[in-house]
Design a protein around this motif. Structure first.
Motif, mmCIF file in Angstrom:
data_model
loop_
_atom_site.group_PDB
_atom_site.id
_atom_site.type_symbol
_atom_site.label_atom_id
_atom_site.label_comp_id
_atom_site.label_asym_id
_atom_site.label_seq_id
_atom_site.Cartn_x
_atom_site.Cartn_y
_atom_site.Cartn_z
ATOM 1 N N UNK A 24 0.863 -1.185 0.000
ATOM 2 C CA UNK A 24 0.000 0.000 0.000
ATOM 3 C C UNK A 24 0.897 1.232 0.000
ATOM 4 N N UNK A 25 0.568 2.209 -0.839
ATOM 5 C CA UNK A 25 1.339 3.449 -0.849
ATOM 6 C C UNK A 25 0.616 4.480 0.019
ATOM 7 N N UNK A 26 1.350 5.010 0.991
ATOM 8 C CA UNK A 26 0.828 6.027 1.896
ATOM 9 C C UNK A 26 1.420 7.375 1.525
ATOM 10 N N UNK A 27 0.585 8.400 1.526
ATOM 11 C CA UNK A 27 1.068 9.761 1.315
ATOM 12 C C UNK A 27 1.083 10.452 2.667
ATOM 13 N N UNK A 28 2.188 11.105 2.960
ATOM 14 C CA UNK A 28 2.291 11.804 4.230
ATOM 15 C C UNK A 28 3.041 13.109 4.074
ATOM 16 N N UNK A 29 2.898 13.940 5.078
ATOM 17 C CA UNK A 29 3.584 15.220 5.124
ATOM 18 C C UNK A 29 4.787 15.071 6.053
ATOM 19 N N UNK A 30 5.893 15.684 5.686
ATOM 20 C CA UNK A 30 7.110 15.592 6.491
ATOM 21 C C UNK A 30 7.694 16.988 6.683
ATOM 22 N N UNK A 31 8.344 17.223 7.831
ATOM 23 C CA UNK A 31 9.037 18.506 8.001
ATOM 24 C C UNK A 31 10.298 18.535 7.137
ATOM 25 N N UNK A 32 10.813 19.718 6.921
ATOM 26 C CA UNK A 32 11.982 19.905 6.066
ATOM 27 C C UNK A 32 13.175 19.080 6.532
ATOM 28 N N UNK A 33 13.385 18.981 7.826
ATOM 29 C CA UNK A 33 14.523 18.218 8.356
ATOM 30 C C UNK A 33 14.413 16.737 7.974
ATOM 31 N N UNK A 34 13.221 16.189 7.977
ATOM 32 C CA UNK A 34 13.002 14.799 7.565
ATOM 33 C C UNK A 34 13.200 14.651 6.065
ATOM 34 N N UNK A 35 12.664 15.600 5.305
ATOM 35 C CA UNK A 35 12.844 15.588 3.850
ATOM 36 C C UNK A 35 14.326 15.564 3.484
ATOM 37 N N UNK A 36 15.116 16.448 4.106
ATOM 38 C CA UNK A 36 16.548 16.524 3.787
ATOM 39 C C UNK A 36 17.271 15.231 4.156
ATOM 40 N N UNK A 37 16.930 14.654 5.300
ATOM 41 C CA UNK A 37 17.562 13.394 5.709
ATOM 42 C C UNK A 37 17.189 12.265 4.756
ATOM 43 N N UNK A 38 15.940 12.205 4.323
ATOM 44 C CA UNK A 38 15.512 11.169 3.385
ATOM 45 C C UNK A 38 16.158 11.366 2.022
ATOM 46 N N UNK A 39 16.366 12.603 1.624
ATOM 47 C CA UNK A 39 17.031 12.886 0.359
ATOM 48 C C UNK A 39 18.468 12.366 0.389
ATOM 49 N N UNK A 40 19.161 12.564 1.498
ATOM 50 C CA UNK A 40 20.529 12.061 1.638
ATOM 51 C C UNK A 40 20.555 10.539 1.694
#
Length: 93
Positions: A24-40
């Motif tokens: 199942x694909x879940x869509x969620x909102x993340x803070x910028x700090x989480x986004x940057x860590x996931x990008x790395x």
């Protein structure tokens, strides 16, 4: 209530994540700090997100955090009168 998800990141935007868990694909909102860590981190390995599952009059939303303390801070912020989930997410960013 959903409190955590482990899965593969399919898509990642500045404030949103699409995480596939259990087919199942879940869509969620993340803070910028989480986004940057996931990008790395990249999309190679599964990730675990601590989730705040918020029910509102206009629907349901998931908010994802890499650290449990971030999620607890988010809950503390939205408990303050006048602070909604959007503002709380911005403050954590």
């Amino acid at each position: 209530m959903i409190s955590g998800l482990r899965g593969r990141v399919n898509r990642l935007g500045a404030s949103r994540i699409h995480l596939e868990a259990g087919g199942i694909e879940y869509e969620g909102h993340v803070p910028l700090v989480t986004f940057e860590a996931l990008q790395r981190h990249g999309f190679k390995e599964d990730v675990f997100l601590h989730v705040a599952h918020i029910f509102a009059q206009d629907g349901q939303r998931l908010y994802g955090f890499l650290e449990e303390q971030q999620r607890e801070t988010f809950f503390g912020l939205i408990d303050i009168q006048g602070v909604g989930s959007g503002l709380a997410l911005s403050l954590l960013s």
